[in-house]
Design a protein around this motif. Structure first.
Motif, PDB file in Angstrom:
ATOM      1  N   THR A 160       0.827  -1.201   0.000  1.00 26.03           N
ATOM      2  CA  THR A 160       0.000   0.000   0.000  1.00 26.03           C
ATOM      3  C   THR A 160       0.867   1.259   0.000  1.00 26.03           C
ATOM      4  O   THR A 160       0.650   2.175  -0.798  1.00 26.03           O
ATOM      5  CB  THR A 160      -0.912   0.019   1.243  1.00 26.03           C
ATOM      6  N   LEU A 161       1.856   1.264   0.878  1.00 25.46           N
ATOM      7  CA  LEU A 161       2.683   2.464   0.984  1.00 25.46           C
ATOM      8  C   LEU A 161       3.532   2.681  -0.257  1.00 25.46           C
ATOM      9  O   LEU A 161       3.665   3.811  -0.747  1.00 25.46           O
ATOM     10  CB  LEU A 161       3.566   2.383   2.231  1.00 25.46           C
ATOM     11  N   PHE A 178      -4.425   4.856  -2.589  1.00 23.68           N
ATOM     12  CA  PHE A 178      -4.091   3.555  -2.004  1.00 23.68           C
ATOM     13  C   PHE A 178      -4.209   3.565  -0.481  1.00 23.68           C
ATOM     14  O   PHE A 178      -4.819   2.663   0.094  1.00 23.68           O
ATOM     15  CB  PHE A 178      -2.688   3.133  -2.453  1.00 23.68           C
ATOM     16  N   THR A 179      -3.627   4.588   0.163  1.00 22.45           N
ATOM     17  CA  THR A 179      -3.694   4.596   1.631  1.00 22.45           C
ATOM     18  C   THR A 179      -5.136   4.646   2.142  1.00 22.45           C
ATOM     19  O   THR A 179      -5.440   4.128   3.208  1.00 22.45           O
ATOM     20  CB  THR A 179      -2.917   5.792   2.223  1.00 22.45           C
TER      21      THR A 179
ATOM     22  N   SER B 154      -3.495  -4.377  -7.333  1.00 25.16           N
ATOM     23  CA  SER B 154      -2.191  -3.805  -7.619  1.00 25.16           C
ATOM     24  C   SER B 154      -1.329  -3.713  -6.357  1.00 25.16           C
ATOM     25  O   SER B 154      -0.119  -3.956  -6.396  1.00 25.16           O
ATOM     26  CB  SER B 154      -2.406  -2.445  -8.272  1.00 25.16           C
ATOM     27  N   ILE B 155      -1.961  -3.399  -5.237  1.00 24.81           N
ATOM     28  CA  ILE B 155      -1.253  -3.405  -3.953  1.00 24.81           C
ATOM     29  C   ILE B 155      -0.703  -4.796  -3.667  1.00 24.81           C
ATOM     30  O   ILE B 155       0.459  -4.960  -3.272  1.00 24.81           O
ATOM     31  CB  ILE B 155      -2.196  -2.962  -2.810  1.00 24.81           C
ATOM     32  N   LEU B 161       5.899  -8.510  -4.858  1.00 24.39           N
ATOM     33  CA  LEU B 161       7.131  -8.459  -5.648  1.00 24.39           C
ATOM     34  C   LEU B 161       8.171  -7.528  -5.026  1.00 24.39           C
ATOM     35  O   LEU B 161       9.358  -7.855  -4.996  1.00 24.39           O
ATOM     36  CB  LEU B 161       6.811  -8.029  -7.082  1.00 24.39           C
ATOM     37  N   SER B 162       7.735  -6.384  -4.527  1.00 31.38           N
ATOM     38  CA  SER B 162       8.731  -5.458  -3.987  1.00 31.38           C
ATOM     39  C   SER B 162       9.359  -6.021  -2.722  1.00 31.38           C
ATOM     40  O   SER B 162      10.570  -5.875  -2.506  1.00 31.38           O
ATOM     41  CB  SER B 162       8.115  -4.083  -3.737  1.00 31.38           C
ATOM     42  N   GLN B 163       8.583  -6.694  -1.909  1.00 31.22           N
ATOM     43  CA  GLN B 163       9.151  -7.319  -0.720  1.00 31.22           C
ATOM     44  C   GLN B 163      10.132  -8.431  -1.107  1.00 31.22           C
ATOM     45  O   GLN B 163      11.220  -8.550  -0.547  1.00 31.22           O
ATOM     46  CB  GLN B 163       8.046  -7.911   0.158  1.00 31.22           C
ATOM     47  N   GLN B 164       9.741  -9.208  -2.100  1.00 32.36           N
ATOM     48  CA  GLN B 164      10.607 -10.306  -2.528  1.00 32.36           C
ATOM     49  C   GLN B 164      11.909  -9.777  -3.137  1.00 32.36           C
ATOM     50  O   GLN B 164      13.001 -10.236  -2.810  1.00 32.36           O
ATOM     51  CB  GLN B 164       9.872 -11.184  -3.549  1.00 32.36           C
ATOM     52  N   LEU B 165      11.777  -8.761  -3.992  1.00 34.61           N
ATOM     53  CA  LEU B 165      12.958  -8.226  -4.669  1.00 34.61           C
ATOM     54  C   LEU B 165      13.877  -7.509  -3.690  1.00 34.61           C
ATOM     55  O   LEU B 165      15.096  -7.510  -3.853  1.00 34.61           O
ATOM     56  CB  LEU B 165      12.537  -7.274  -5.788  1.00 34.61           C
ATOM     57  N   ALA B 166      13.300  -6.902  -2.660  1.00 34.32           N
ATOM     58  CA  ALA B 166      14.129  -6.161  -1.713  1.00 34.32           C
ATOM     59  C   ALA B 166      14.853  -7.102  -0.759  1.00 34.32           C
ATOM     60  O   ALA B 166      15.962  -6.805  -0.326  1.00 34.32           O
ATOM     61  CB  ALA B 166      13.276  -5.172  -0.926  1.00 34.32           C
ATOM     62  N   ASN B 167      14.231  -8.236  -0.444  1.00 34.09           N
ATOM     63  CA  ASN B 167      14.799  -9.093   0.601  1.00 34.09           C
ATOM     64  C   ASN B 167      15.515 -10.339   0.084  1.00 34.09           C
ATOM     65  O   ASN B 167      16.526 -10.746   0.654  1.00 34.09           O
ATOM     66  CB  ASN B 167      13.690  -9.503   1.577  1.00 34.09           C
TER      67      ASN B 167
END
Lengths: 199, 199
Positions: A160-161, A178-179, B154-155, B161-167
DNA sequence: GTCTATAGGATGATAGAC
DNA sequence: GTCTATCATCCTATAGAC
């Protein structure tokens, strides 16, 4: 928020990052805004990296404190978790630059020090504790206290963020495309882990 | 994937970004790897920005095509939507650098051209169409075809994906701590918008 | 299309006087 | 703590020969 020169430097650094991107922190520009020469910055911070690290540490700590304060005013369990997450969203939009520094890792060279990263670790532990409390209160199913549920909650909050910050970084929390969906996002999670439910 | 010099340059650019971060694209380093001098790059691309733009365009187009192909092999409605999202996750982890270029905006100066961005617009339209199809098939409630539902989806996708790619950017799709939760993420969404349900 | 040469900047960091 | 001076790179981009 001025006061000490050190704080002036940090404030200017945030302003510069807001204009040139988080990775675009530029010490000459920071010095210009503070009204000193660039080499003088090195009397306050030993390196550019140290500026990043201090910003990261402060942002993580402020986020943690704001979320904890909001949660402490609520009933333990789901209400506290909701307050915790909502406070996170509000502070992220109040300081979008710092939220981006915390969230993604847009600065190739920069890795936060252990010390700076500690509040972020505590943040995740808090979320887990709130989930456990909700389970114990009978508000969520047992599975909501497990690792997958923590990962799921983290997907929801960061998703979300990051969408909000990427698309409408200057929106108000309650109007952000989104928020403003945070209640529904949490509702979705709660229903998924409703007691007696499938997972 | 080699062949033309132009393609060699793009491949080298991806490799450099993988090592120095998406924003750390460096034409001298690219030239060194291709085996030519840095000014010679300008016979193939008019500027550094043009390299970014072409990478963005190619990545967006490949993502779109892969997702469409996967969805076309499935039954219209929820199954197609699931296949579409899963294919997105798989290609993102297969090309983490390009996924980061598409997802966040880690390059301060770079803004993709309209032309390069078009596939991303079509992607969102596809998701909306799949949601509509699922509603018409009676698999989801009416509300799942509205703007909020698209934003919610979309969230979920970008969050995962962003969590996976970052971690764990180098994890396999099925083992990634976050991407492996995609089925549960979609399940959560489906239950939230189940026909006859509350939203 | 590739090269050499170089313009033209920007930047992080250090030395040493005051 | 602030200054001047400067180092040491590094980078994108252009000019012009071959």
């Amino acid at each position: 928020m001025g006061g000490t020169r050190r704080q002036e430097i940090l404030d200017a650094a945030i302003a510069v990052m807001a204009e040139r991107g988080v990775a675009g922190l530029n010490l000459s520009e920071v010095a210009r805004r503070v009204g000193i020469r660039q080499p003088s910055l090195y009397k306050h911070f030993p390196s550019r990296h140290a500026v990043y690290d201090e910003l990261f540490r402060l942002a993580a700590q402020q986020q943690l404190e704001a979320a904890r304060k909001a949660a402490s005013a609520a009933r333990p369990g789901l209400e506290a978790l909701t307050a915790y997450v909502e406070a996170t969203g509000r502070i992220a939009l109040a300081q979008p630059v710092l939220a981006q520094l915390l969230g993604s890792r847009p600065v190739p060279d920069f890795e936060p020090s252990r010390e700076a990263f500690r509040p972020s670790v505590e943040y995740v532990e808090d979320v887990r504790a709130h989930l456990r409390a909700a389970v114990e209160a009978g508000e969520l199913a047992e599975a909501a206290a497990e690792d997958d549920a923590v990962a799921l909650m983290s997907i929801l909050v960061t998703g979300t963020l990051s969408q909000q910050l990427a698309n409408e970084p200057n929106a108000a929390y309650d109007e952000g495309r989104f928020t403003r969906l945070i209640p529904q996002v949490l509702d979705m999670f709660v229903r998924f882990y409703s007691p007696g439910g499938p997972p």
